[in-house]
Design a protein around this motif. Structure first.
Motif, mmCIF file in Angstrom:
data_model
loop_
_atom_site.group_PDB
_atom_site.id
_atom_site.type_symbol
_atom_site.label_atom_id
_atom_site.label_comp_id
_atom_site.label_asym_id
_atom_site.label_seq_id
_atom_site.Cartn_x
_atom_site.Cartn_y
_atom_site.Cartn_z
ATOM 1 N N ILE A 127 8.434 -0.557 -9.791
ATOM 2 C CA ILE A 127 8.142 -0.384 -11.215
ATOM 3 C C ILE A 127 9.373 0.159 -11.935
ATOM 4 C CG2 ILE A 127 6.745 0.908 -12.899
ATOM 5 C CD1 ILE A 127 5.278 -1.449 -11.460
ATOM 6 N N ALA A 128 10.018 1.174 -11.353
ATOM 7 C CA ALA A 128 11.223 1.734 -11.967
ATOM 8 C C ALA A 128 12.322 0.683 -12.052
ATOM 9 C CB ALA A 128 11.699 2.949 -11.167
ATOM 10 N N LYS A 129 12.518 -0.056 -10.957
ATOM 11 C CA LYS A 129 13.555 -1.100 -10.926
ATOM 12 C C LYS A 129 13.270 -2.171 -11.986
ATOM 13 C CE LYS A 129 13.753 -4.157 -7.580
ATOM 14 N NZ LYS A 129 13.880 -4.806 -6.267
ATOM 15 N N ALA A 130 12.022 -2.550 -12.129
ATOM 16 C CA ALA A 130 11.660 -3.571 -13.113
ATOM 17 C C ALA A 130 11.941 -3.087 -14.534
ATOM 18 C CB ALA A 130 10.187 -3.951 -12.965
ATOM 19 N N ASN A 131 11.654 -1.835 -14.790
ATOM 20 C CA ASN A 131 11.906 -1.298 -16.134
ATOM 21 C C ASN A 131 13.389 -1.196 -16.445
ATOM 22 O OD1 ASN A 131 9.357 -0.718 -17.540
ATOM 23 N ND2 ASN A 131 8.924 0.508 -15.725
ATOM 24 N N ASP A 189 0.834 -1.201 0.000
ATOM 25 C CA ASP A 189 0.000 0.000 0.000
ATOM 26 C C ASP A 189 0.875 1.260 0.000
ATOM 27 O OD1 ASP A 189 0.994 -0.176 2.554
ATOM 28 O OD2 ASP A 189 -0.937 -0.054 3.558
ATOM 29 N N SER A 190 2.165 1.057 -0.245
ATOM 30 C CA SER A 190 3.112 2.163 -0.262
ATOM 31 C C SER A 190 3.340 2.654 -1.697
ATOM 32 C CB SER A 190 4.450 1.713 0.336
ATOM 33 O OG SER A 190 5.465 2.642 0.035
ATOM 34 N N ALA A 191 3.017 3.916 -1.938
ATOM 35 C CA ALA A 191 3.249 4.500 -3.257
ATOM 36 C C ALA A 191 4.744 4.552 -3.580
ATOM 37 C CB ALA A 191 2.640 5.897 -3.323
ATOM 38 N N VAL A 192 5.566 4.767 -2.552
ATOM 39 C CA VAL A 192 7.018 4.817 -2.758
ATOM 40 C C VAL A 192 7.533 3.447 -3.194
ATOM 41 C CG1 VAL A 192 9.246 5.188 -1.626
ATOM 42 C CG2 VAL A 192 7.332 6.737 -1.162
ATOM 43 N N GLY A 197 6.348 2.701 -6.770
ATOM 44 C CA GLY A 197 7.145 3.443 -7.754
ATOM 45 C C GLY A 197 8.540 2.866 -7.919
ATOM 46 N N TRP A 198 9.189 2.533 -6.784
ATOM 47 C CA TRP A 198 10.526 1.965 -6.813
ATOM 48 C C TRP A 198 10.542 0.632 -7.559
ATOM 49 C CZ3 TRP A 198 15.496 2.541 -6.628
ATOM 50 C CH2 TRP A 198 16.320 1.438 -6.428
#
Length: 165
Positions: free
Chosen positions: A145-149, A136-139, A142-143
């Motif tokens: 998703i960015a790491k996966a990309n 439930d953490s937006a941080v 985001g982390w």
């Protein structure tokens, strides 16, 4: 509260906690029509039962008399916990249970109160469940998703488990 942590520690307790906090779930019974229906759950972990007030004439009540096979689907208020629960459904009329979970919201549906001749209870007893919890953490979201990309690895955003009774 961390649903992911709770689910990893004690999946069954996490499910009962979420059911206790739910305003509604979707409930369906074999032979009860083609769709699951929104119903207000009354979680009873001591009896391992989810109770539902309903009319004796509803599709679900009639179906429960003919086949006990049922399914309950839950999405938490925060949408970070999901459950698909298999179980058996029966029609009950226990005045002590009716009294235990009675509230002004329930009373609004039954003009004659707890003695309304149309009132009955459905008892859903779980037999197995698939449970999912996500961050439930937006941080963290985001982390991940960015790491996966960047890395090409799938994001780690939650946990899934199953339980059987």
């Amino acid at each position: 509260m961390s649903d992911v942590k709770d689910l990893k520690i004690n999946a069954e307790q996490a499910l009962w906690d979420q059911l206790a906090d739910a305003r509604d779930v979707l409930l369906g019974a074999e032979g009860g029509g083609s769709h699951l229906q929104p119903m207000a759950p009354q979680a009873d972990p001591l009896r391992k039962t989810v109770w539902f007030y309903t009319s004796k004439k509803t599709d679900l009540a009639v179906a429960a008399l003919n086949s006990p096979v049922a399914k309950l689907c839950l999405v938490s208020k925060d949408r970070d916990f999901h459950a698909s629960v298999d179980g058996v459904l029966s029609v009950e009329h226990d005045p002590s249970i009716i009294e235990q979970f009675w509230s002004p919201v329930v009373a609004a549906w039954y003009p004659s109160g707890q003695d309304d001749p149309d009132l009955t209870l459905l008892a859903f007893k779980p037999t197995g469940a698939g449970l999912w919890a996500s961050t439930d953490s937006a941080v963290k979201f985001g982390w991940e998703i960015a790491k996966a990309n960047v890395t090409g690895h799938l994001p780690d955003l939650g946990f899934h488990t199953t339980i059987e009774w």
